[in-house]
Scaffold this motif. Structure first.
Motif, PDB file in Angstrom:
ATOM      1  N   GLN A  33      48.982 -65.399 164.191  1.00  0.00           N
ATOM      2  CA  GLN A  33      48.197 -65.615 165.422  1.00  0.00           C
ATOM      3  C   GLN A  33      47.130 -64.525 165.559  1.00  0.00           C
ATOM      4  N   TYR A  34      47.542 -63.269 165.364  1.00  0.00           N
ATOM      5  CA  TYR A  34      46.538 -62.201 165.511  1.00  0.00           C
ATOM      6  C   TYR A  34      45.482 -62.291 164.407  1.00  0.00           C
ATOM      7  N   ASP A  35      45.923 -62.607 163.207  1.00  0.00           N
ATOM      8  CA  ASP A  35      44.953 -62.661 162.109  1.00  0.00           C
ATOM      9  C   ASP A  35      43.842 -63.682 162.409  1.00  0.00           C
ATOM     10  N   ALA A  36      44.232 -64.799 163.018  1.00  0.00           N
ATOM     11  CA  ALA A  36      43.226 -65.822 163.356  1.00  0.00           C
ATOM     12  C   ALA A  36      42.216 -65.258 164.371  1.00  0.00           C
ATOM     13  N   ILE A  37      42.708 -64.492 165.331  1.00  0.00           N
ATOM     14  CA  ILE A  37      41.830 -63.871 166.344  1.00  0.00           C
ATOM     15  C   ILE A  37      40.862 -62.904 165.659  1.00  0.00           C
ATOM     16  N   HIS A  38      41.415 -62.058 164.810  1.00  0.00           N
ATOM     17  CA  HIS A  38      40.658 -61.014 164.102  1.00  0.00           C
ATOM     18  C   HIS A  38      39.531 -61.658 163.272  1.00  0.00           C
ATOM     19  N   GLN A  39      39.913 -62.681 162.496  1.00  0.00           N
ATOM     20  CA  GLN A  39      38.915 -63.322 161.614  1.00  0.00           C
ATOM     21  C   GLN A  39      37.860 -64.059 162.426  1.00  0.00           C
ATOM     22  N   GLU A  40      38.269 -64.670 163.528  1.00  0.00           N
ATOM     23  CA  GLU A  40      37.288 -65.396 164.355  1.00  0.00           C
ATOM     24  C   GLU A  40      36.302 -64.416 164.993  1.00  0.00           C
ATOM     25  N   CYS A  41      36.811 -63.253 165.421  1.00  0.00           N
ATOM     26  CA  CYS A  41      35.938 -62.236 166.009  1.00  0.00           C
ATOM     27  C   CYS A  41      34.885 -61.796 164.983  1.00  0.00           C
ATOM     28  N   LEU A  42      35.335 -61.510 163.766  1.00  0.00           N
ATOM     29  CA  LEU A  42      34.394 -61.076 162.713  1.00  0.00           C
ATOM     30  C   LEU A  42      33.377 -62.181 162.384  1.00  0.00           C
ATOM     31  N   ALA A  43      33.878 -63.409 162.300  1.00  0.00           N
ATOM     32  CA  ALA A  43      32.987 -64.528 161.934  1.00  0.00           C
ATOM     33  C   ALA A  43      31.952 -64.778 163.041  1.00  0.00           C
ATOM     34  N   LEU A  44      32.388 -64.686 164.297  1.00  0.00           N
ATOM     35  CA  LEU A  44      31.451 -64.921 165.413  1.00  0.00           C
ATOM     36  C   LEU A  44      30.397 -63.820 165.480  1.00  0.00           C
ATOM     37  N   LEU A  45      30.821 -62.581 165.227  1.00  0.00           N
ATOM     38  CA  LEU A  45      29.838 -61.480 165.212  1.00  0.00           C
ATOM     39  C   LEU A  45      28.800 -61.737 164.125  1.00  0.00           C
ATOM     40  N   ARG A  46      29.277 -62.127 162.954  1.00  0.00           N
ATOM     41  CA  ARG A  46      28.352 -62.380 161.831  1.00  0.00           C
ATOM     42  C   ARG A  46      27.386 -63.507 162.189  1.00  0.00           C
ATOM     43  N   GLU A  47      27.925 -64.558 162.774  1.00  0.00           N
ATOM     44  CA  GLU A  47      27.091 -65.718 163.106  1.00  0.00           C
ATOM     45  C   GLU A  47      26.097 -65.377 164.228  1.00  0.00           C
ATOM     46  N   LEU A  48      26.589 -64.799 165.320  1.00  0.00           N
ATOM     47  CA  LEU A  48      25.717 -64.571 166.488  1.00  0.00           C
ATOM     48  C   LEU A  48      24.669 -63.498 166.231  1.00  0.00           C
ATOM     49  N   MET A  49      25.008 -62.519 165.396  1.00  0.00           N
ATOM     50  CA  MET A  49      24.037 -61.451 165.113  1.00  0.00           C
ATOM     51  C   MET A  49      23.294 -61.695 163.811  1.00  0.00           C
ATOM     52  N   ASN A  50      23.602 -62.839 163.180  1.00  0.00           N
ATOM     53  CA  ASN A  50      22.927 -63.206 161.936  1.00  0.00           C
ATOM     54  C   ASN A  50      23.014 -62.063 160.909  1.00  0.00           C
ATOM     55  N   VAL A  51      24.239 -61.589 160.715  1.00  0.00           N
ATOM     56  CA  VAL A  51      24.468 -60.431 159.824  1.00  0.00           C
ATOM     57  C   VAL A  51      24.385 -60.893 158.363  1.00  0.00           C
TER      58      VAL A  51
END
Ligand code: PMP
Length: 347
Positions: free
Chosen positions: A34-52
């Motif tokens: 459960q936590y791993d899914a949260i962690h990965q989603e946070c990283l993926a959303l940061l990458r997407e929203l900030m166009n990293v």
């Protein structure tokens, strides 16, 4: 600072029993699925929203933005051990002082001569610097860079603690950008470090394990127990920002909000903002009446009217409206209405 009400309510609903798993996020293992899914989603959303870009790592670390004041020189002073710093406020000065023991740390410019009310445009840059350091938005003094300086040598490093996700940023222009979470992202706990991959792994020999960017880069930011709840709140807030249309959309709202407030102050002879107009922050709007007792009265009465946390930082006094992403347009309008009323009653 404020978080969107929807995000807080969502967290409240999830709090005791996260999606029926029988545990709260505050209780679960950081190695759980459960936590791993949260962690990965946070990283993926940061990458997407900030166009990293793909050649940048996003690290989730602890120690606040302040810990990066040491981590930056320890990780980046690998060549000449020279770095140029622009001191545009309290946090820039702290970073400059913290870096001193690690190399040849030079002052490229400072706006201290005018109480940090402007962003210096003339910089004295070194030919052999490993990096140029700036604080992109100055939380206490209400200034920001509207265009980025170009380093003469090395990479640009920016503290974006108080403007991350508030305006579109071209990550490829930076070697490193970093931010404490507690303005536009989540409650305090997690610090986001976005670093170009080739800058990782060159740290000084004395760099402590937990300050090496490579430590968390190699472990997907799970080398040790991360601040799970802060990262979970960040994930919810990033989901919310995505639904609103992302950073470009919130930037329009932020420009509109700041515009309303600056226009009102500029058209008033009762309130003053002393920041150079071209360098004004979208996030932090300091203002004064020019009379300390009146400022104190303003803060007290504003509080009674539901306008909270409006007191200026102790270094500058007066008032400061921090109008981060989560502050709605109505909040700024309510402040302006209160300012009008206060002026009429106290002029
Ligand atoms: N840099 C800036 C621009 C800040 O506004 C702050 C906190 N207000 C800091 C650094 C320090 O952050 P932290 O408290 O997370 O160490």
């Amino acid at each position: 600072s404020m978080l969107p009400l929807k995000v807080l309510k969502h967290a409240q609903e999830d709090f005791v029993d996260y999606q029926g798993c029988g545990m709260s996020v505050t209780e679960m293992s950081h190695r759980s699925k459960q936590y791993d899914a949260i962690h990965q989603e946070c990283l993926a959303l940061l990458r997407e929203l900030m166009n990293v870009p793909d050649n940048y790592k996003i690290l989730l670390v602890q120690g606040g933005a302040s810990q990066q004041f040491d981590a930056i020189p320890l990780n980046l002073l690998s060549g000449s051990k020279v770095a140029d710093y622009v001191v545009t406020g309290n946090f820039a000065k702290k970073a400059y002082k913290a870096a001193k023991p690690y190399g040849d740390i030079r002052l490229a410019a400072s706006s201290e001569d005018k109480t940090y009310t402007y962003i210096p445009k003339e910089l004295t840059l070194s030919d052999n610097a490993d990096y140029l350091y700036i604080t992109q938005n100055n939380t206490i003094f209400g200034t920001r860079y509207t265009s980025l300086p170009t380093p003469k040598s090395g990479v640009l490093v920016a503290d974006v603690s108080s403007n991350i996700l508030s305006e579109v940023m071209d990550v490829s222009k930076y070697g490193v950008m970093y931010a404490g979470a507690q303005k536009n992202v989540a409650p305090a706990g997690v610090t986001i470090v976005i670093v170009r991959e080739d800058l990782i792994g060159k740290e000084q020999a004395i760099c402590p394990t937990m300050l090496k960017w490579s430590t968390q880069a190699d472990a997907d930011s799970l080398y040790n127990t991360p601040p799970c709840f802060s990262i979970y709140m960040a994930m919810l807030n990033l989901r919310h920002l995505k639904k609103l249309g992302g950073v470009a959309e919130i930037q329009k709202v932020n420009e509109y909000k700041a515009g309303l407030l600056y226009d009102f102050i500029d058209n008033s002879d009762f309130y003053h903002n002393y920041v150079n107009k071209g360098d004004r922050s979208l996030m932090n709007v300091p203002f004064v009446t020019g009379d300390k007792d009146l400022d104190a009265k303003f803060v007290a009465e504003a509080g009674k009217n539901g306008l909270l946390s409006i007191k200026g930082h102790k270094l500058v006094g007066g008032m400061r409206a921090s109008i981060y992403n989560a502050m709605p347009v109505e909040g700024v309008k309510a402040l302006i209405e209160f300012m009008k009323k206060f002026e009429l009653e106290n002029k």
